[in-house]
Design a protein around this motif. Structure first.
Motif, PDB file in Angstrom:
ATOM      1  N   SER A  66      -9.532 -42.802  23.894  1.00 42.61           N
ATOM      2  CA  SER A  66     -10.095 -42.811  25.245  1.00 42.61           C
ATOM      3  C   SER A  66     -11.540 -43.312  25.243  1.00 42.61           C
ATOM      4  O   SER A  66     -12.140 -43.469  26.301  1.00 42.61           O
ATOM      5  CB  SER A  66     -10.005 -41.414  25.872  1.00 42.61           C
ATOM      6  OG  SER A  66     -10.831 -40.515  25.165  1.00 42.61           O
ATOM      7  N   ASP A 114      -6.571 -40.526  30.346  1.00 43.16           N
ATOM      8  CA  ASP A 114      -7.512 -41.238  29.476  1.00 43.16           C
ATOM      9  C   ASP A 114      -6.874 -41.571  28.131  1.00 43.16           C
ATOM     10  O   ASP A 114      -7.102 -42.639  27.576  1.00 43.16           O
ATOM     11  CB  ASP A 114      -8.779 -40.400  29.250  1.00 43.16           C
ATOM     12  CG  ASP A 114      -9.703 -40.473  30.457  1.00 43.16           C
ATOM     13  OD1 ASP A 114      -9.362 -41.203  31.415  1.00 43.16           O
ATOM     14  OD2 ASP A 114     -10.744 -39.803  30.449  1.00 43.16           O
ATOM     15  N   LYS A 118      -5.110 -45.080  29.604  1.00 42.47           N
ATOM     16  CA  LYS A 118      -6.302 -45.891  29.356  1.00 42.47           C
ATOM     17  C   LYS A 118      -6.425 -46.201  27.861  1.00 42.47           C
ATOM     18  O   LYS A 118      -6.809 -47.307  27.477  1.00 42.47           O
ATOM     19  CB  LYS A 118      -7.544 -45.175  29.867  1.00 42.47           C
ATOM     20  CG  LYS A 118      -8.745 -46.092  30.025  1.00 42.47           C
ATOM     21  CD  LYS A 118      -9.860 -45.476  30.833  1.00 42.47           C
ATOM     22  CE  LYS A 118     -10.725 -44.562  29.980  1.00 42.47           C
ATOM     23  NZ  LYS A 118     -11.869 -44.008  30.750  1.00 42.47           N
TER      24      LYS A 118
END
Lengths: 257, 79, 278
Positions: A66, A114, A118
């Protein structure tokens, strides 16, 4: 056998435990140079030791996916060690159980998104330019049956995995023409520390085995086989596909290709 | 006669249908309701000619190929 | 004693020895029946399965293609047989399964590759016989191959069925409505069969190839240039090779996919993801 990934460099993100560990071992056995990336330092060390029984070209790097700077570092370390990246396997994920939508806390949402979504976006963003330079590569994103089934105990997890599957499709649309094959694997119930931890009881694992068409849940090695196939040149005409490996559980009769 | 012409015209334009005419002629005989004589022409001279066709027949060659097959049918039915 | 062998032949021989001695074949001791096994993807599967140590029974209605395929196949392995049969004829299907099991004692892998593509006009012009020709082979024939193979697989403790569907069964194909409907049927049949038989040890999966360079694809494109245009618009700037489909089918047939059942695997080189069309 033992040469299906000969001369290929692979980063296995989330390679310390579970499916990641099985994948690292299998890749090393098939002749790959492997960089194991994880934030779990102690388990990663164990996986590294296990892998070295099968080959010397295996190393590790600590990463929290992350964090962009850490992801950049992961790729830099790999490039310095091996000079190229041919295969990226995205396995890093967290499954935190949450209440129903109204009760989901923002920080729960953020932590899951995250890492699961991500994080894979970051690792692809950092790796793809290197793959393009060397003429191509193969990326395997490992989602979850939660991407397509409404598993009701963690809405953010479901959504993050659905996002990862679609990220795969869109990125395949963008990069297949530049030699990068990008595919998704959707495991059903697999016997990993994560699965055991999240079901919270031996009883519920036993029950899900009884209900399963194969009378068992999957083994990490079986998922490693699927990932190996997609990573290797055997899958040279496969991109933008989703491989569901759930032992025929087919919980809700959903369609995915 | 007209049925055989219909069949060869399809087989010239469509390789998938051509394979059926070559290798499952009994289906074609039944579905087009061919006489015994026509069936013999299908499995004899037509089959031999189909075996020699390129894959695929280019659209520019449809007219000449169809004319050639028509001659094959004419000749076979006359003898 | 010195035996003189030409260099390319020696290389081939060494590769084969290597394959036999060092690589545990991924289909060792497996009896595999491949319908439509004499041409196109089916032929590539036949060759690939033999390379992996499988025993292969090639089923096809095209006698000339069988002869040619066996000639090539026997340079790889002697463990290959053929049966001339039309899968749309149920007695022939029953026969081919029975004679395979009689001869080898078991049946482990069934690849359903027999299919026909007849091009049709828009729906209002589709003739009943066109519909029947396509459905009888692609869907009814495939179903009956499964029907007769399944009890044999269950009896010997399990097996793997791989159905060759098509991307046209997912995204449609306006040049032959019956064909794309038959392939969608194959995908759904795969799903339901897996529901019924995975618990009895038989995995049932399908592969959905995109544009692949076969006689069938070249023939149905109706012009040599047409496939080149498909290739230019493809994300990989090429269409697929039959050998690439054979790899996917090998994966599904072998134990490596031991936790996959009921799935349809798309193998189109990224064309669907890239927004491409058939």
């Amino acid at each position: 056998m033992a040469d299906r990934l000969k001369n290929k460099v692979a980063i296995i993100v989330g390679g310390a435990t579970g499916i990641g560990r099985a994948t690292a071992l299998r890749f090393v056995k098939e002749g790959a140079m492997v960089m194991i990336a994880d934030r779990n330092v102690s388990e990663m060390e164990k996986t590294l030791q296990l892998s070295r029984q099968y080959g010397s070209d295996v190393d590790q790097v600590v990463v929290d996916v992350s964090k962009w700077n850490q992801v950049e570092n992961m790729v830099d370390v790999t490039m310095r060690r091996y000079g190229r990246v041919d295969v990226l396997v995205n396995l890093a994920a967290v499954l935190m159980l949450t209440g129903p939508l109204v009760e989901v806390e923002e920080r729960q949402w953020d932590m899951i998104m995250d890492i699961n979504l991500k994080g894979s976006f970051f690792t692809m963003k950092a790796t793809i330019p290197h793959m393009i330079k060397t003429g191509g590569g193969s990326i395997i994103n490992v989602a979850s049956s939660a991407a397509i089934d409404a598993f009701t105990r963690s809405l953010p997890y479901n959504v993050s995995k659905a996002g990862l599957q679609h990220l795969t499709n869109v990125a395949a649309g963008e990069y297949t023409s530049q030699g990068i094959r990008i595919n998704c694997v959707i495991p059903g119930s697999v016997d990993t520390p994560q699965a055991r931890g999240s079901t919270q009881s031996h009883e519920s694992i036993k029950n899900s085995m009884l209900r399963h068409p194969m009378g068992r849940i999957g083994k990490p090695e079986e998922l490693a086989n699927v990932i190996l196939f997609l990573a290797s040149d055997e899958a040279s005409y496969v991109s933008g596909s989703t491989y569901i490996a759930d032992g025929g559980a087919q919980n809700s009769g959903r369609r995915n290709y | 006669m007209d049925k055989l012409i219909d069949i060869v015209n399809r087989a010239i334009e469509d390789y998938g249908f051509r394979q059926i005419a070559q290798w499952s002629p009994e289906d074609v005989v039944e579905m087009w309701d061919l006489t015994n004589e026509e069936a013999g022409v299908l499995t004899g001279p037509i089959k031999m000619a189909l075996d020699m066709l390129p894959i695929p027949v280019e659209p520019d060659d449809y007219i000449s190929e169809k004319a050639r097959f028509r001659q094959i049918i004419d000749k076979a039915l006359r003898t | 004693m010195i035996i003189s062998v030409k260099k390319p032949d020696l290389d081939k021989l060494l590769i084969r020895l290597y394959a036999h001695n060092n690589m545990p074949g991924r289909l060792n001791n497996k009896v595999c029946l491949i319908t439509g096994g004499a041409s196109g993807i089916g032929r590539a599967v036949t060759i690939r399965f033999l390379e992996e140590g499988g025993t292969v029974v090639v089923v096809d209605r095209n006698r000339a293609a069988i002869k040619e395929t066996l000639e090539i196949a026997r340079t790889v392995s002697t463990k290959v047989e053929s049966i001339e049969a039309d899968v749309s004829k149920l007695d022939q299907v029953e026969n081919m399964i029975r004679s395979t099991v009689d001869k080898f004692g078991h049946l482990d892998v069934l690849v359903n590759g027999a299919g026909v593509l007849v091009l049709t006009q828009e729906a209002e012009h589709v003739e009943e016989r066109e519909w029947d020709l396509i459905m009888n082979t692609n869907l009814k024939g495939l179903f009956f191959c499964c029907k007769y193979a399944l009890p044999e697989m269950v009896r010997s403790g399990g097996g793997s069925i791989v159905n060759i569907a098509s991307i046209t069964g997912i995204q449609g194909y306006s040049r032959s409505l019956p064909y794309s409907v038959s392939k969608a049927g194959v995908i759904h049949l795969t799903f339901v069969l897996a529901n019924q038989y995975t618990r009895r040890g038989v995995r049932v999966n399908a592969v959905a190839p995109g544009s692949i360079d076969t006689h069938q694809a070249r023939g149905s494109s109706q012009s040599v240039g047409a496939l080149d245009i498909v290739a230019q618009n493809h994300p990989m700037k090429r269409i697929g090779k039959a050998s690439e489909m054979a790899e996917v089918i090998l994966f599904l047939a072998s134990e490596e996919s031991s936790f996959i059942s009921g799935e349809t695997i798309l193998a189109d080189g990224g064309s669907w993801a890239g927004g491409g069309h058939v």
